[in-house]
Structures are given as structure tokens and as C-alpha cells.
Design a protein around this motif. Sequence first.
Motif, mmCIF file in Angstrom:
data_model
loop_
_atom_site.group_PDB
_atom_site.id
_atom_site.type_symbol
_atom_site.label_atom_id
_atom_site.label_comp_id
_atom_site.label_asym_id
_atom_site.label_seq_id
_atom_site.Cartn_x
_atom_site.Cartn_y
_atom_site.Cartn_z
ATOM 1 N N ILE A 1 0.833 -1.211 0.000
ATOM 2 C CA ILE A 1 0.000 0.000 0.000
ATOM 3 C C ILE A 1 0.861 1.251 0.000
ATOM 4 O O ILE A 1 0.517 2.259 -0.630
ATOM 5 N N ASP A 2 2.005 1.199 0.662
ATOM 6 C CA ASP A 2 2.948 2.313 0.578
ATOM 7 C C ASP A 2 3.268 2.644 -0.875
ATOM 8 O O ASP A 2 3.339 3.812 -1.266
ATOM 9 N N GLY A 3 3.475 1.601 -1.699
ATOM 10 C CA GLY A 3 3.797 1.825 -3.100
ATOM 11 C C GLY A 3 2.682 2.538 -3.838
ATOM 12 O O GLY A 3 2.925 3.455 -4.629
ATOM 13 N N VAL A 4 1.452 2.134 -3.583
ATOM 14 C CA VAL A 4 0.307 2.793 -4.211
ATOM 15 C C VAL A 4 0.238 4.260 -3.793
ATOM 16 O O VAL A 4 0.064 5.164 -4.630
ATOM 17 N N LEU A 5 0.372 4.516 -2.508
ATOM 18 C CA LEU A 5 0.256 5.885 -2.008
ATOM 19 C C LEU A 5 1.414 6.758 -2.490
ATOM 20 O O LEU A 5 1.230 7.944 -2.786
ATOM 21 N N LEU A 6 2.609 6.179 -2.596
ATOM 22 C CA LEU A 6 3.736 6.934 -3.136
ATOM 23 C C LEU A 6 3.510 7.270 -4.602
ATOM 24 O O LEU A 6 3.842 8.371 -5.062
ATOM 25 N N GLY A 7 2.941 6.336 -5.361
ATOM 26 C CA GLY A 7 2.640 6.602 -6.755
ATOM 27 C C GLY A 7 1.617 7.707 -6.919
ATOM 28 O O GLY A 7 1.625 8.431 -7.921
ATOM 29 N N ALA A 8 0.746 7.860 -5.928
ATOM 30 C CA ALA A 8 -0.247 8.933 -5.934
ATOM 31 C C ALA A 8 0.289 10.219 -5.311
ATOM 32 O O ALA A 8 -0.467 11.186 -5.161
#
Length: 443
Positions: free
Chosen positions: A369-376
Amino acid sequence: MTVPRGDRLDEPVEVGARQILGLALPALAVLAAMPLYLLLDTAVVGRLGGLELAALGAATTIQAQVTTQLTFLSYGTTARSARLFGAGDRRGAVAEGVQATWVALFTGLGIAAVILICAPVFTLWLSGDDIVASESARWLRTAAIAIPFILIIMAGNGWLRGIQNTRLPLYFTLAGVVPGAVLIPYMVGHFGLVGSAWANVIAEAITASLFLIALVRHHSGDWRPRWSVMSKQLILGRDLILRSLSFQVAFLSAAAVAARFGTASLAAHQVMLQLWNFITLVLDSLAIAAQTLTGAALGRSSTAVARKVGIRVISYSLVFALVLGAVFATLHSIIPRIFTSDPEVLAAIAEPWWIMIAMIIAGGVVFAIDGVLLGASDAVFLRNASIIAVLGGFLPGVWLSYVLDAGLTGVWFGLLAFIIIRLLAVVWRFLSMRWARSGARLG
């Protein structure tokens, strides 16, 4: 990711395993290469004795924490480059890498100067032992030469991931790590602990040079530092730096408290910390795919694709974490002996080992989920969640373990609390979809 032009907000687009794994597997090799190198380094130095292993532990903890506060050079650059790449501006995506590389160079030289001057002070504070601190400072001062190289590599990984090229970083990393790994036994055998630092410098220099060559070949615009671009990178970086600083507080405090329980505890903590770093970066490979695809999707204003990416990556990452946890549980009496034969160090590892396994499983969800939020570019939320996890979970737990003389087990309970609080926070954030709406507006 192939998304047709004119993709509308919330238009469903299939995101397959091939897309995700095609980005994640080369990234996995890149992320695993350096931790494996460090594990080899730890194993070779561990044969010198507990003193040298403790000195290496203190030195690498300091170096890792002062460089990982600049993780925005990878993660922030990926988010910004991916957003531009998703919008069809490949040249602009590469130009982000040029400015990130300037930031890496300026910052790396500054940090290296501080380390060269202050290494004895830092190592004594962390180890609490004059002999360990002296050996540790020698390693740290030599390895400081590599700090600008490390940050240039971070920036290079960032822009190449942003344009969805995770293969070149793999080749560049291997080109540095393999010679460095070959050199470790020879350098340590002839020069002792400081030989480990020289092998590290050589490996990082090779890899950084290759990233710079790639940047020259891909970039066709202006090479001058542009404050207007760097300032935007630093605005995103500000929150990621504060997030990284919260990690530093956690892991530096853990090392400091472990050192107060004796040399065996610090050496045991070094072994477990290197294993944990390896595990987290392995899990981060799927998060990198999530970050790249999420950024590109939001660059085209498709929140549906971004959400689908998140769901897929979380599922894959959790399964992967369960497998890793099972492996470490099965081999609990074998893996630590790869790094040390000291009975006191092995005894100190035995109990916190099971806490680390719980952290692996929870981390499978957290890092995805960190990866998703960083991408956003949801850096503000990630910053706040990390700070709350440190202040509300880790620090009370780890320092309470010091007061209660709970040993290394208490220290790792504090780290587990840190992970659990982050888990609750990012799951709530992902389900809320606020990150996607905010990311779409930024695009």
C-alpha cells in the motif's frame, strides 16, 4: 502499462500479472542485490569476531540512516516521472532525472563531509564503547566516499522506474555488486574491517557511473540545475524526508538500546537488521511496480486502474510475505549460524526472531500500500502515519524495554508496534480512496 489515449476518469482498464511482475521482478533483483551484498559483508566480517561485527553494525546503521532520509530521490522521482510518462511526456520524465541527479550530487557531498568530520562522535554515541566506536569510525569515514554515488544511484533508479524501465537498473546494479562481492573476502582478509568499506566504495562507484552514462544517452535537453524543478521535487521530498527521519529515529534508537544490553545484543541486532532490510526491500519490489503503474494511471486520470493495481499488488505481496515468513520460521536455527558462531549472539537472536516473522507478514501489506500511495504522491499522509507510528508505538515500546531490562526482545516488540500502527493507517487510507482523488488532481 498500456492504456489507450482518451482514458476517462474511472474507466476500467485491465491490469494483468504480466504488467506488474514485468516491472517487479527486475526491481526485486535490484533491491535484493545490495542487501545480499551486505549480508555477505556481514558474514565475512563476522568471521573476524564479535567486536568487528558490532563495529560494522554501528557504522552501517549510521550510514544507512543518513542516506535513506534521501529516499525521495528514488520514490519521489519515480512518482513525478511516472506521472509525466503516463501523460505522454517522456522527455519531461527523463528531465526529472537530471534535476534529481543534481540534488543527489549536492546533497551527497554535504553528507559525506559531515560524516568525515563527525564519524567518531556518531559511532561513540551509538555503540557506547570506545573500542567499538574507534573501529566503526574508520569504516564509516572510508565508506563516506560512496555517499554521493549512493544518492546518484537512487535518482537513477527513480527516473528509470518512472519511464517503466526496471531492466537497466538491474544490469547497472549487478555490474557494481558482483565485483564488490568478489572483493570483500580479499579486502577484509588483507585490510581487516576497513577493507569491507573499500569494497563498498568500488561497487557503488561502478553502478553510479553507469546510471550517469544512461542519463546522458536518454536526455536531450538542458543539463543546467533548474531550481524551479528541484524546488518541486524538494516539496514532495520534504514530506518523504520527514517520513524517513521517523524511520531513522526508530532504527537508530533500536540500535542504541540494543548496544546498552551489551556487545552480543548489538551484534545480534546487526544480523537481524540486515535480514530485515533484505526482506523489506524484497517486498518493496512489488511496491515499486505499484508506484510506477499508479503514477502512470493517475497521469492519465484513471483512478480505476490505480485502484486495480493496488488490489493486485496487495494480494501478491501478502502471499509472498506468508511464504517468506514460513521459510524464516522453518530455518530459524540455521539462518543465524550463517552469520555468526558466537553462542552469546545466537542466544540473543533466538526470541526476537519470531517477532521479526510477524513483522514480515504485516509488512507484506504495509509496503504494497505504501507503493500505491507513493505513486499517488500521497506523501503528507505517509509522513503523518509514520510519525504517529514512531511516537505512539515504537518509542514507548523500545525505551520501556530498556527501563524494564527486556533485552533485544523488547526492542523488536517496539519495532513490531511500529509496523502494526502503519498497517492500520495505510489499510484505512487505501479503502477510503482519498489518495486516488488527490492524486488525480495532482495529475
